[in-house]
Design an enzyme around this catalytic site. Structure first.
Site, PDB file in Angstrom:
ATOM      1  N   GLY A 134      33.397 -11.983  35.626  1.00 30.95           N
ATOM      2  CA  GLY A 134      32.753 -11.370  36.788  1.00 30.95           C
ATOM      3  C   GLY A 134      32.899  -9.867  36.878  1.00 30.95           C
ATOM      4  CG  LEU A 135      31.313  -5.493  35.434  1.00 32.49           C
ATOM      5  CD1 LEU A 135      32.625  -4.790  35.791  1.00 32.49           C
ATOM      6  CD2 LEU A 135      30.814  -4.988  34.079  1.00 32.49           C
ATOM      7  CB  THR A 136      27.092  -7.991  37.868  1.00 32.06           C
ATOM      8  OG1 THR A 136      27.039  -7.585  36.503  1.00 32.06           O
ATOM      9  CG2 THR A 136      25.848  -7.473  38.572  1.00 32.06           C
ATOM     10  CD  GLU A 137      31.272  -5.968  43.520  1.00 29.95           C
ATOM     11  OE1 GLU A 137      30.845  -5.267  44.459  1.00 29.95           O
ATOM     12  OE2 GLU A 137      32.465  -5.998  43.192  1.00 29.95           O
ATOM     13  CG  ASN A 139      24.465  -3.720  47.270  1.00 31.02           C
ATOM     14  OD1 ASN A 139      23.240  -3.826  47.336  1.00 31.02           O
ATOM     15  ND2 ASN A 139      25.273  -4.217  48.190  1.00 31.02           N
ATOM     16  NE  ARG A 278      -6.301 -23.899  17.666  1.00 35.56           N
ATOM     17  CZ  ARG A 278      -7.003 -24.637  18.495  1.00 35.56           C
ATOM     18  NH1 ARG A 278      -6.986 -25.949  18.410  1.00 35.56           N
ATOM     19  NH2 ARG A 278      -7.727 -24.077  19.445  1.00 35.56           N
ATOM     20  CD  GLN A 346      -2.967 -13.076  22.854  1.00 39.28           C
ATOM     21  OE1 GLN A 346      -2.288 -13.189  23.863  1.00 39.28           O
ATOM     22  NE2 GLN A 346      -4.266 -12.906  22.902  1.00 39.28           N
ATOM     23  CB  ILE A 347       0.035 -16.943  17.323  1.00 43.51           C
ATOM     24  CG1 ILE A 347       0.057 -15.528  16.721  1.00 43.51           C
ATOM     25  CG2 ILE A 347      -0.198 -17.990  16.225  1.00 43.51           C
ATOM     26  CD1 ILE A 347       1.262 -15.226  15.847  1.00 43.51           C
ATOM     27  CD  GLU A 373      27.043  -9.583  27.429  1.00 43.66           C
ATOM     28  OE1 GLU A 373      27.610  -8.790  26.663  1.00 43.66           O
ATOM     29  OE2 GLU A 373      27.136 -10.807  27.345  1.00 43.66           O
TER      30      GLU A 373
END
Length: 389
Positions: A134-137, A139, A278, A346-347, A373
């Site tokens: 856990g690093l991100t919060e 804000n 195809r 797309q293909i 990350e």
């Protein structure tokens, strides 16, 4: 597709025996345990814990952990192969395996004392326990030094309050390494890493995110309300957390590059197969230069991304500083996987837009690689800073 890796002289050579064995093992595992249920997990956002327990039995949840702690004791080169191969089947499984290995387990492996390693690594390496980091919060994404989650000392304990967001295995994880502020705002030595076990009073999982892609990889909040954690649970010293996290992310970026390679590989292989089968205007669409040139560009970008990733892995194996090289790999490979997955849809044309064919999922899953990350923009910042030092 053959992999190339760099050796010390910069020459390329093919997959080593261990890598080949891992790739074969995962192909077999993917066919048996991932592909049959993959879309079901994706639709319902189920995090298939039993799959990770099985991966633990194969040694893939402790790839870099030394054998003395119950891990596979392998190098970053094999680690890249394992993630790439897993992600070419299902990116969600690849992402969760990478986050478990690189972040939670990796942080304890790199910065834990002997007692902490003996206590946690055997459980994590075998997937008896699933790990979170856990690093991100809410804000503070890239701006991690403004975190509001704090820990205040109270005798031999620290009292943690606050919330972490976007955490892989935030609800299911049995143990989390959490970065919290123990000093002043914006002080790079004011952040400390704690190991917090599930079941600790005042610690719980929160809201699970409803995501565009990577839907079988659990992403949720970690909530701390007067959570008391003993000082023995600190990784390193008080105030070391931010510097540790940056080093953990250097290695973690290689794993996101590998994840990107897996998505690109899966999308490219599916596209080549489909283009040969195809038929339009009386012949396979692979015969048309418009399609053939797409495939050529996709393959070229994949190979270039793979070389950058293997270069970073090789340097990491040799204990060299990889801040710039891991950012090169993560930035380029993640952007390539989005382009390759887009071209794959797309293909496939109309079929590519349906859930009956694999490229629709690769397309949705790919975007996270340019965000998690450290966004592509942050990678450019890291690279530029390193160049201008």
């Amino acid at each position: 597709m053959s992999h190339t890796v760099l050796n010390e002289t910069g020459n390329t050579f093919h997959m080593n025996e261990t890598q080949q064995m891992i790739a074969d093992m995962i192909r077999k595992f993917g066919k048996e345990h991932i592909l049959p249920k993959m879309m079901e997990w994706d639709e319902s956002q189920e995090f298939p814990v039993d799959v990770f327990k099985k991966l633990g039995e194969l040694g893939l949840m402790g790839v870099l952990v030394p054998t003395e702690y119950g891990g596979a004791g392998l190098s970053y080169t094999e680690y890249v192969t394992a993630i790439t191969e897993l992600a070419s089947h299902c990116s969600s499984i690849g992402l969760s395996m990478a986050a478990h290995n690189s972040l939670c387990t990796g942080h304890i492996l790199q910065f834990g004392n002997d007692e902490q390693k003996k206590k946690y690594l055997p459980k994590l390496a075998t997937a008896e326990w699933i790990g979170a980091w856990g690093l991100t919060e809410a804000n503070t994404g890239s701006d991690a030094m403004r975190m509001r989650c704090t820990a205040v000392q109270d005798g031999d304990y620290w009292v943690i309050n606050g919330t972490k967001n976007w955490i892989t295995h935030g609800i299911t994880g049995n143990v989390a390494v959490v970065l919290v502020r123990t000093g002043e705002l914006l002080d790079s030595h004011g952040i400390t890493a704690f190991i917090v076990e599930r079941g600790t009073p005042g610690f719980r999982g929160g809201k699970k995110e409803n995501k565009l892609g990577m839907r079988a990889s659990e992403t949720a909040e970690l909530i701390f309300e007067n959570c008391r954690v003993h000082k023995s649970q600190i990784l390193g010293n008080v105030g070391d957390g931010f510097v540790q996290a940056m080093k953990v992310l250097d290695g973690g970026r290689i794993s996101i590059a590998a994840l990107s390679l897996g998505i690109a590989k899966g999308a490219l292989n599916a596209s080549i197969k489909y283009a040969k089968e195809r038929q339009q205007f009386g012949q396979p669409i692979a015969n048309f230069q418009a399609i053939a040139f797409k495939l050529a560009d996709m393959a070229l970008e994949f190979e270039a991304a793979e070389l950058l990733t293997m270069q970073a892995a090789d340097m990491k194996n040799r204990g060299l500083k990889i801040t710039k090289e891991s950012a090169y790999a993560k930035y380029y490979a993640s952007e390539v996987c989005v382009r390759v997955a887009t071209e794959a849809v797309q293909i496939f044309g109309g079929y590519g837009y349906t859930k009956d064919f694999p490229v629709e999922k690769f397309y949705r899953d790919s975007k996270l690689c340019t965000i998690g990350e450290g966004t592509s923009e942050i990678q450019k910042l890291v690279i530029a800073r390193e160049l201008l030092k």
